[in-house]
Design an enzyme around this catalytic site. Structure first.
Site, PDB file in Angstrom:
ATOM      1  N   HIS A   1      -6.114   3.691   0.097  1.00 28.53           N
ATOM      2  CA  HIS A   1      -5.856   3.918   1.525  1.00 28.53           C
ATOM      3  C   HIS A   1      -6.590   5.221   1.825  1.00 28.53           C
ATOM      4  CE1 HIS A   1      -2.887   3.932   5.106  1.00 28.53           C
ATOM      5  NE2 HIS A   1      -3.576   5.062   5.226  1.00 28.53           N
TER       6      HIS A   1
ATOM      7  N   HIS B   1      -7.915   8.661   2.433  1.00 28.75           N
ATOM      8  CA  HIS B   1      -7.218   9.951   2.474  1.00 28.75           C
ATOM      9  C   HIS B   1      -8.216  11.064   2.233  1.00 28.75           C
ATOM     10  CE1 HIS B   1      -6.955   8.332  -1.634  1.00 28.75           C
ATOM     11  NE2 HIS B   1      -7.040   9.583  -2.067  1.00 28.75           N
TER      12      HIS B   1
ATOM     13  N   HIS C   1      -8.339  14.951   0.948  1.00 34.29           N
ATOM     14  CA  HIS C   1      -7.650  16.044   0.277  1.00 34.29           C
ATOM     15  C   HIS C   1      -8.076  17.356   0.953  1.00 34.29           C
ATOM     16  CE1 HIS C   1      -6.806  13.664  -3.531  1.00 34.29           C
ATOM     17  NE2 HIS C   1      -7.834  12.968  -3.061  1.00 34.29           N
TER      18      HIS C   1
ATOM     19  N   CYS D   1       0.470   3.502   3.115  1.00 37.07           N
ATOM     20  CA  CYS D   1       1.069   2.878   4.312  1.00 37.07           C
ATOM     21  C   CYS D   1       2.578   3.098   4.284  1.00 37.07           C
ATOM     22  CB  CYS D   1       0.770   1.373   4.351  1.00 37.07           C
ATOM     23  SG  CYS D   1      -0.900   0.940   4.879  1.00 37.07           S
TER      24      CYS D   1
ATOM     25  N   ASN E   1     -12.300  10.720  -2.106  1.00 39.55           N
ATOM     26  CA  ASN E   1     -12.842   9.877  -3.174  1.00 39.55           C
ATOM     27  C   ASN E   1     -12.903   8.444  -2.681  1.00 39.55           C
ATOM     28  OD1 ASN E   1     -12.994  12.020  -5.083  1.00 39.55           O
ATOM     29  ND2 ASN E   1     -10.784  11.873  -5.363  1.00 39.55           N
TER      30      ASN E   1
ATOM     31  N   ASP F   1       0.356  16.691  -1.725  1.00 38.40           N
ATOM     32  CA  ASP F   1       0.021  15.848  -2.869  1.00 38.40           C
ATOM     33  C   ASP F   1       1.083  16.010  -3.957  1.00 38.40           C
ATOM     34  OD1 ASP F   1      -2.892  14.517  -3.958  1.00 38.40           O
ATOM     35  OD2 ASP F   1      -1.401  15.050  -5.481  1.00 38.40           O
TER      36      ASP F   1
ATOM     37  N   CYS G   1       0.858  -1.176   0.000  1.00 37.98           N
ATOM     38  CA  CYS G   1       0.000   0.000   0.000  1.00 37.98           C
ATOM     39  C   CYS G   1       0.900   1.234   0.000  1.00 37.98           C
ATOM     40  CB  CYS G   1      -0.923   0.016   1.219  1.00 37.98           C
ATOM     41  SG  CYS G   1      -1.798   1.596   1.400  1.00 37.98           S
TER      42      CYS G   1
HETATM   43  P1  DGP Z   1      -7.408   9.889  -5.173  1.00 37.77           P
HETATM   44  O1  DGP Z   1      -7.486  10.040  -6.657  1.00 37.77           O
HETATM   45  O2  DGP Z   1      -8.512  10.604  -4.426  1.00 37.77           O
HETATM   46  O3  DGP Z   1      -7.248   8.440  -4.761  1.00 37.77           O
HETATM   47  O4  DGP Z   1      -6.098  10.693  -4.740  1.00 37.77           O
HETATM   48  C1  DGP Z   1      -4.828  10.133  -4.683  1.00 37.77           C
HETATM   49  C2  DGP Z   1      -3.863  11.283  -4.624  1.00 37.77           C
HETATM   50  O5  DGP Z   1      -2.599  10.780  -4.236  1.00 37.77           O
HETATM   51  C3  DGP Z   1      -3.648  12.003  -5.950  1.00 37.77           C
HETATM   52  O6  DGP Z   1      -4.090  13.351  -5.831  1.00 37.77           O
HETATM   53  C4  DGP Z   1      -2.148  11.949  -6.183  1.00 37.77           C
HETATM   54  C5  DGP Z   1      -1.602  11.519  -4.847  1.00 37.77           C
HETATM   55  N1  DGP Z   1      -0.444  10.666  -4.920  1.00 37.77           N
HETATM   56  C6  DGP Z   1      -0.352   9.494  -5.598  1.00 37.77           C
HETATM   57  N2  DGP Z   1       0.863   8.959  -5.426  1.00 37.77           N
HETATM   58  C7  DGP Z   1       1.536   9.806  -4.599  1.00 37.77           C
HETATM   59  C8  DGP Z   1       2.855   9.783  -4.041  1.00 37.77           C
HETATM   60  O7  DGP Z   1       3.651   8.875  -4.253  1.00 37.77           O
HETATM   61  N3  DGP Z   1       3.198  10.830  -3.245  1.00 37.77           N
HETATM   62  C9  DGP Z   1       2.339  11.863  -2.989  1.00 37.77           C
HETATM   63  N4  DGP Z   1       2.768  12.841  -2.202  1.00 37.77           N
HETATM   64  N5  DGP Z   1       1.088  11.902  -3.476  1.00 37.77           N
HETATM   65  C10 DGP Z   1       0.711  10.880  -4.277  1.00 37.77           C
END
Ligand code: DGP
Length: 113
Positions: free
Chosen positions: A97, A99, A101, A7, A86, A30, A4
């Site tokens: 996982h 989250h 925003h 995680c 989401n 992000d 994950c």
């Molecule tokens: P969602 O689409 O709601 O599942 O949002 C996932 C978010 O996670 C997306 O806006 C981009 C972010 N994200 C994905 N991979 C990484 C990462 O490796 N590092 C960071 N900081 N953010 C990430």
């Protein structure tokens, strides 16, 4: 949970730009910001999405919502901010996982979908 991404980020195994941390919660920037300020707030323990929140893990979600206004204040989001989570394919959840925003720092659209 193994394999994950979030995680691994919460455990420091994958680098991230930390914004906040306590015993239950981790917050970081992000990687693909959708607003001037875009912070992700996650539980350190694995919860897949909002669909998996229940009476056994809801205390950590309550903690997340105690932390969100502190982060918003620290980020200078005096004029407001948006919180989005989401959940599932219709909502285009890409990381499985839980989250939240936090988006802000600029005027956003009045459309949510
Ligand atoms: P969602 O689409 O709601 O599942 O949002 C996932 C978010 O996670 C997306 O806006 C981009 C972010 N994200 C994905 N991979 C990484 C990462 O490796 N590092 C960071 N900081 N953010 C990430």
């Amino acid at each position: 949970m193994t394999d994950c991404l979030f995680c691994a980020i919460a455990e420091g195994k994958i680098p991230s730009k930390k914004v906040y941390e306590d015993d239950l919660v981790y917050a970081f920037r992000d990687i693909n910001p959708q607003a001037k300020t875009h912070v992700l707030v996650i539980p350190k323990t694995h919860i897949g999405s909002c669909a998996e929140i229940n009476e056994e893990n809801s205390a950590i979600v309550a903690r997340i919502f105690e932390v969100i206004p502190k982060i918003a204040e620290a980020e200078g989001l005096k004029n407001g901010f948006r919180v989005i989570s989401n959940s599932g394919p219709d909502a285009c959840q890409s990381v499985h996982h839980l989250h939240f925003h936090i988006l802000g720092g600029e005027q956003m659209s009045d459309k949510m979908a």
